[in-house]
Design a protein around this motif. Structure first.
Motif, PDB file in Angstrom:
ATOM      1  N   PHE A 198      -3.150   5.534  -3.250  1.00 19.35           N
ATOM      2  CA  PHE A 198      -4.104   6.500  -2.713  1.00 19.35           C
ATOM      3  C   PHE A 198      -3.375   7.821  -2.497  1.00 19.35           C
ATOM      4  CE2 PHE A 198      -6.860   8.543   0.419  1.00 19.35           C
ATOM      5  CZ  PHE A 198      -8.130   8.171  -0.005  1.00 19.35           C
ATOM      6  N   VAL A 199      -4.089   8.924  -2.758  1.00 21.32           N
ATOM      7  CA  VAL A 199      -3.546  10.248  -2.477  1.00 21.32           C
ATOM      8  C   VAL A 199      -4.405  10.894  -1.392  1.00 21.32           C
ATOM      9  CG1 VAL A 199      -3.067  12.562  -3.347  1.00 21.32           C
ATOM     10  CG2 VAL A 199      -2.576  10.568  -4.777  1.00 21.32           C
TER      11      VAL A 199
ATOM     12  N   MET B 179       0.843  -1.187   0.000  1.00 28.77           N
ATOM     13  CA  MET B 179       0.000   0.000   0.000  1.00 28.77           C
ATOM     14  C   MET B 179       0.877   1.236   0.000  1.00 28.77           C
ATOM     15  SD  MET B 179      -2.872   1.722   0.244  1.00 28.77           S
ATOM     16  CE  MET B 179      -4.173   0.612   0.748  1.00 28.77           C
ATOM     17  N   ILE B 180       0.731   2.076  -1.016  1.00 31.94           N
ATOM     18  CA  ILE B 180       1.501   3.308  -1.138  1.00 31.94           C
ATOM     19  C   ILE B 180       0.539   4.481  -1.032  1.00 31.94           C
ATOM     20  CG2 ILE B 180       3.041   4.678  -2.587  1.00 31.94           C
ATOM     21  CD1 ILE B 180       3.907   2.059  -3.913  1.00 31.94           C
TER      22      ILE B 180
ATOM     23  N   ILE C  94     -11.571   2.188   0.928  1.00 32.95           N
ATOM     24  CA  ILE C  94     -11.759   2.806  -0.379  1.00 32.95           C
ATOM     25  C   ILE C  94     -10.970   2.067  -1.450  1.00 32.95           C
ATOM     26  CG2 ILE C  94     -11.343   4.902  -1.739  1.00 32.95           C
ATOM     27  CD1 ILE C  94     -11.849   6.484   0.865  1.00 32.95           C
ATOM     28  N   VAL C  95      -9.704   1.753  -1.150  1.00 37.54           N
ATOM     29  CA  VAL C  95      -8.848   1.073  -2.114  1.00 37.54           C
ATOM     30  C   VAL C  95      -9.356  -0.336  -2.398  1.00 37.54           C
ATOM     31  CG1 VAL C  95      -6.509   0.192  -2.524  1.00 37.54           C
ATOM     32  CG2 VAL C  95      -6.818   2.460  -1.530  1.00 37.54           C
ATOM     33  N   MET C  96      -9.737  -1.065  -1.348  1.00 39.16           N
ATOM     34  CA  MET C  96     -10.233  -2.427  -1.524  1.00 39.16           C
ATOM     35  C   MET C  96     -11.547  -2.445  -2.296  1.00 39.16           C
ATOM     36  SD  MET C  96      -7.911  -4.350  -0.280  1.00 39.16           S
ATOM     37  CE  MET C  96      -8.744  -5.930  -0.213  1.00 39.16           C
ATOM     38  N   HIS C  97     -12.408  -1.456  -2.051  1.00 39.04           N
ATOM     39  CA  HIS C  97     -13.669  -1.381  -2.777  1.00 39.04           C
ATOM     40  C   HIS C  97     -13.427  -1.195  -4.264  1.00 39.04           C
ATOM     41  CE1 HIS C  97     -17.892  -0.500  -3.582  1.00 39.04           C
ATOM     42  NE2 HIS C  97     -17.495   0.584  -4.251  1.00 39.04           N
TER      43      HIS C  97
ATOM     44  N   TYR D  36      -6.404   5.442   8.315  1.00 40.00           N
ATOM     45  CA  TYR D  36      -5.809   4.413   7.462  1.00 40.00           C
ATOM     46  C   TYR D  36      -6.834   3.329   7.108  1.00 40.00           C
ATOM     47  CZ  TYR D  36      -3.037   0.457   5.939  1.00 40.00           C
ATOM     48  OH  TYR D  36      -2.549  -0.619   5.230  1.00 40.00           O
ATOM     49  N   ARG D  37      -7.652   2.934   8.073  1.00 40.26           N
ATOM     50  CA  ARG D  37      -8.677   1.914   7.782  1.00 40.26           C
ATOM     51  C   ARG D  37      -9.650   2.419   6.719  1.00 40.26           C
ATOM     52  NH1 ARG D  37      -8.237   1.100  13.473  1.00 40.26           N
ATOM     53  NH2 ARG D  37     -10.020   2.476  13.862  1.00 40.26           N
TER      54      ARG D  37
END
Length: 285
Positions: free
Chosen positions: A183-184, A1-2, A278-281, A272-273
């Motif tokens: 993610f930004v 994760m970046i 959002i990223v996983m979705h 962070y959670r």
């Protein structure tokens, strides 16, 4: 994760958020922190890493063998930055204008050009407990930050959490720091200047196609136009930090929010959670 932490303008609290997020997560997971604000790196003032090494970073510049050079001008013609120019019977090189593309090497029919180098800056590396730390520092007078930022980003680690403190603004260095992030996290403030520069930052992130969210710093001052803009653009506000004199004083002393208020560590873990959700979705449609 970046995760890249960015802002459309300086002074919004970007580094405060990036360092606080890193410190909140580091006791529980592996974290790598990259300070890519190479013109004014200051994350080390808050993280106080034990530095373990320094790596010089250079970039290509052409060196000319005058005995072989026939002054055909092909190298000068291909260079879009005027780093090479023929003057009389001599080929001139302007190293500070060279962008390191090496096109001149490819087109020279006489093999009169070889690879030289010039210093861009250094990368300082160290640790804060288990956290890995890498920071780029651009050489004074050097104008080309992106090549150094790309070298700093070679330390990112997809198998753990990498937090990037990006430069402020929306220019080429910012794009180099954000590109290919998962993610930004954009840090803004509810002021007219904050809204103006947030719009520019949102456009830049949109061109990169990266998911983004907002942290509103000094959230209880100004007006609600930033919040209305975020709602209109469907950008989630993931954290709001109040205007607090003691937070400002701690910042001036090189202390992060989670050091001044330990209970804020849980809020940054929650941040962070939310990013992970959002990223996983997106990954799962």
């Amino acid at each position: 994760m970046i995760i890249s932490v960015a802002s459309g303008k300086g002074g919004t609290g970007k580094t405060t958020v990036a360092t606080s997020l890193a410190l909140a997560l580091a006791p529980d997971v592996d974290v790598t922190f990259l300070d890519c604000d190479v013109e004014e790196p200051n994350a080390h003032l808050f993280l106080n890493p034990a530095l373990t090494g320094e790596q010089p970073v250079t970039t290509f510049v052409p060196e000319i063998n005058e005995e072989r050079c026939s002054l055909c001008r092909k190298c000068a013609d291909i260079c879009r930055f005027s780093a090479l120019a023929a003057a009389g019977k001599k080929l001139l090189v302007f190293p500070e204008l060279c962008h390191g593309c090496e096109g001149c090497l490819e087109v020279c029919p006489e093999n009169a050009i070889s690879a030289g180098s010039r210093s861009l800056g250094v990368i300082e590396s160290g640790r804060i407990g288990k956290m890995h730390f890498h920071s780029g520092r651009l050489r004074i007078g050097e104008a080309m930050a992106p090549p150094l930022i790309r070298q700093v980003r070679k330390w990112e680690n997809q198998s753990e959490i990498t937090i990037i403190d990006a430069p402020p603004g929306t220019s080429c260095p910012v794009i180099s720091a954000m590109k290919n992030s998962d993610f930004v996290l954009m840090v803004t403030e509810p002021t007219p200047f904050g809204l103006h520069d947030l719009r520019l930052a949102v456009e830049a992130v949109g061109m990169l196609g990266i998911d983004a969210g907002l942290v509103v710093n000094r959230a209880d001052i100004g007006d609600d136009r930033v919040r209305r803009y975020a709602e209109d653009k469907k950008i989630p506000i993931l954290l709001q930090i109040p205007f607090d004199r003691e937070i400002a004083q701690s910042y001036s002393q090189g202390r992060t929010i989670v050091e001044r208020y330990p209970d804020w560590a849980d809020k940054f873990k929650g941040l962070y959670r939310d990013i992970m959700r959002i990223v996983m979705h997106k990954e799962h449609g």
